[in-house]
Write an enzyme that holds these catalytic residues in place. Sequence first.
Site, short mmCIF file in Angstrom:
data_model
loop_
_atom_site.label_atom_id
_atom_site.label_comp_id
_atom_site.label_asym_id
_atom_site.label_seq_id
_atom_site.Cartn_x
_atom_site.Cartn_y
_atom_site.Cartn_z
N TYR A 43 18.07 60.85 -18.60
CA TYR A 43 18.37 62.24 -17.57
C TYR A 43 19.79 62.83 -18.21
CZ TYR A 43 20.06 64.60 -13.40
OH TYR A 43 20.21 65.64 -12.33
N SER A 65 23.55 70.07 -14.42
CA SER A 65 24.35 68.81 -13.70
C SER A 65 25.49 68.38 -14.43
CB SER A 65 23.22 67.68 -13.72
OG SER A 65 24.11 66.43 -13.18
#
Length: 300
Positions: A159, A146
Amino acid sequence: MRLVRIPASPIEVSEAVVVVTGGARGIGAATAALFRERGATVWIGDVDADVAAEAAVRIGARSARLDVTSGESWREFVAAVTDESGPVDILVNNAGVMPVGPFVDEPEPTTDLMLDVNVRGVLHGMKTVLPSMRDTGRGHIVNIASMAGMLPLPGMVTYNASKYAALGASLAARREYDGTGVTVSAILPAAVRTELASGASLGGVLPTVDPETVARAVLRTVDTRAARTSVPRWIAPVWSLADALVPEWIERIVRRFADDRQALALDATARKAYLDRVDRQAGAHTAGTETGTATDEVAR
């Protein structure tokens, strides 16, 4: 003793056996569908076995239950793929979870789930397929990281940690297996229009892309074997340059105008279905860890 370097062998997608984890929904489903359109033999691995089976039927793929947090589940899954279709040529480690919000309020089971799925799942997947790929001198692994693996954001502490780890593992494995004929690539999407982003006002600090755009980036790496590819492609180079050259006080102003704190103020109603599922998964994962059994559900 001289090391014999083996160049990365070309992989013809139409003849390849492709595994996509977390392929029941979102990026994984789009990636599985694209590889199937190109003629590949595609296997969807997902702990949500019923939804994965439905997705597989729609695109003409195969599916089996896979809990990416379990090494045993990985070995059983890959054995089933190999027995029926042959060795895995391309692995797309896509399964992931993204509960966000204030770091100190994050329940420990949610932290454990995020790290086990987003990090341990990637490590288990690579460790399971790499021996066969190394022995045959042919294979390609794509890890869906990501832009959160490069760009820190408020409300995404765990995250961010998990995606920084996924990117680091990808780059390190790429170096370790350089010259064996096996390649490892990382994909770094910006904000993606999937269930993971439900309740967010997409845009602002990160551009928004569709799952199909990410899937096309995954497919391109079979030819390019690029170490990392952001989606859109310009965002990682631009961020790297800004991070190196822009003083923090200027970055702070830009972030304020771009509203980089969206993860701390998501629409709870719009996100409820996803968060409820994550809560169930976290509870099941904790119970499974304590008893030594597999998780009942993992989200994507």
